[in-house]
Design a protein around this motif. Structure first.
Motif, PDB file in Angstrom:
ATOM      1  N   ILE A 100       0.811  -1.077   0.070  1.00  0.00           N
ATOM      2  CA  ILE A 100       0.020   0.242  -0.149  1.00  0.00           C
ATOM      3  C   ILE A 100       0.728   1.140   0.114  1.00  0.00           C
ATOM      4  O   ILE A 100       0.675   2.260  -0.646  1.00  0.00           O
ATOM      5  CB  ILE A 100      -0.924   0.053   1.171  1.00  0.00           C
ATOM      6  N   VAL A 101       1.923   1.462   0.789  1.00  0.00           N
ATOM      7  CA  VAL A 101       2.866   2.167   0.883  1.00  0.00           C
ATOM      8  C   VAL A 101       3.329   2.523  -0.587  1.00  0.00           C
ATOM      9  O   VAL A 101       3.679   3.825  -0.926  1.00  0.00           O
ATOM     10  CB  VAL A 101       3.942   2.178   2.131  1.00  0.00           C
ATOM     11  N   ILE A 102       4.026   1.670  -1.059  1.00  0.00           N
ATOM     12  CA  ILE A 102       4.637   1.625  -2.370  1.00  0.00           C
ATOM     13  C   ILE A 102       3.459   2.228  -3.583  1.00  0.00           C
ATOM     14  O   ILE A 102       4.176   2.993  -4.351  1.00  0.00           O
ATOM     15  CB  ILE A 102       4.983   0.241  -2.739  1.00  0.00           C
ATOM     16  N   GLU A 103       2.320   1.729  -3.461  1.00  0.00           N
ATOM     17  CA  GLU A 103       1.318   2.329  -4.222  1.00  0.00           C
ATOM     18  C   GLU A 103       1.059   3.471  -4.279  1.00  0.00           C
ATOM     19  O   GLU A 103       0.968   4.430  -5.122  1.00  0.00           O
ATOM     20  CB  GLU A 103       0.049   1.316  -4.488  1.00  0.00           C
ATOM     21  N   ASN A 104       0.749   3.987  -3.186  1.00  0.00           N
ATOM     22  CA  ASN A 104       0.337   5.404  -2.778  1.00  0.00           C
ATOM     23  C   ASN A 104       1.478   6.265  -2.862  1.00  0.00           C
ATOM     24  O   ASN A 104       1.488   7.692  -3.295  1.00  0.00           O
ATOM     25  CB  ASN A 104       0.068   5.631  -1.132  1.00  0.00           C
ATOM     26  N   ALA A 105       2.830   5.972  -2.617  1.00  0.00           N
ATOM     27  CA  ALA A 105       4.094   6.952  -3.336  1.00  0.00           C
ATOM     28  C   ALA A 105       3.950   7.021  -4.572  1.00  0.00           C
ATOM     29  O   ALA A 105       4.195   8.326  -5.091  1.00  0.00           O
ATOM     30  CB  ALA A 105       5.376   6.066  -2.746  1.00  0.00           C
ATOM     31  N   ALA A 106       3.437   6.011  -5.368  1.00  0.00           N
ATOM     32  CA  ALA A 106       3.837   6.305  -6.820  1.00  0.00           C
ATOM     33  C   ALA A 106       2.569   7.305  -7.381  1.00  0.00           C
ATOM     34  O   ALA A 106       2.736   7.981  -8.163  1.00  0.00           O
ATOM     35  CB  ALA A 106       3.471   4.908  -7.393  1.00  0.00           C
ATOM     36  N   LYS A 107       1.482   7.183  -6.673  1.00  0.00           N
ATOM     37  CA  LYS A 107       0.324   7.974  -6.851  1.00  0.00           C
ATOM     38  C   LYS A 107       0.591   9.531  -6.642  1.00  0.00           C
ATOM     39  O   LYS A 107       0.264  10.373  -7.264  1.00  0.00           O
ATOM     40  CB  LYS A 107      -0.832   7.864  -5.815  1.00  0.00           C
ATOM     41  N   VAL A 108       1.926   9.839  -5.521  1.00  0.00           N
ATOM     42  CA  VAL A 108       1.998  11.344  -5.507  1.00  0.00           C
ATOM     43  C   VAL A 108       3.269  11.589  -6.080  1.00  0.00           C
ATOM     44  O   VAL A 108       4.175  12.414  -5.738  1.00  0.00           O
ATOM     45  CB  VAL A 108       1.915  11.598  -4.008  1.00  0.00           C
ATOM     46  N   GLY A 109       3.811  10.542  -6.794  1.00  0.00           N
ATOM     47  CA  GLY A 109       4.996  11.007  -7.769  1.00  0.00           C
ATOM     48  C   GLY A 109       6.178  10.579  -7.221  1.00  0.00           C
ATOM     49  O   GLY A 109       7.470  11.011  -7.327  1.00  0.00           O
ATOM     50  N   LEU A 110       6.271   9.814  -5.992  1.00  0.00           N
ATOM     51  CA  LEU A 110       7.510   9.413  -5.216  1.00  0.00           C
ATOM     52  C   LEU A 110       7.988   7.849  -5.870  1.00  0.00           C
ATOM     53  O   LEU A 110       7.038   7.029  -5.983  1.00  0.00           O
ATOM     54  CB  LEU A 110       7.287   9.316  -3.770  1.00  0.00           C
TER      55      LEU A 110
END
Length: 87
Positions: free
Chosen positions: A2-12
């Motif tokens: 979940i952290v990896i997916e959400n990081a990608a959503k905000v451009g990280l």
């Protein structure tokens, strides 16, 4: 995951912008597109010790106590350990 997916959503980008470490060494997370670095704990030993300590407390033979069991760090790509130029 979940952290990896959400990081990608905000451009990280993981691990270039954000290092991620999990806990419990769930084996399926080793097979993500970015394998997760994790802390592994001895699950069977945790269960056995918890049972024995609880039984001793119920039987009145022991007061509550804290025990620390050994863990290990399983290094995979999500922490950035494999990045070039990172030491």
């Amino acid at each position: 995951n979940i952290v990896i997916e959400n990081a990608a959503k905000v451009g990280l980008r993981v691990p270039e912008d954000l290092a991620v470490v999990g806990f419990d060494n769930v084996q399926m997370l080793a097979h993500l597109h970015i394998p997760l670095t994790t802390v592994a704990q001895p699950g069977r030993q945790v269960g056995e010790r918890a049972y024995l300590l609880l039984k001793e407390q119920i039987d009145g033979r022991r007061k509550p106590k804290q025990e620390v069991l050994p863990v290990s760090l399983v290094v995979r790509e999500s922490c950035g350990a494999g990045l070039k130029g990172v030491e």
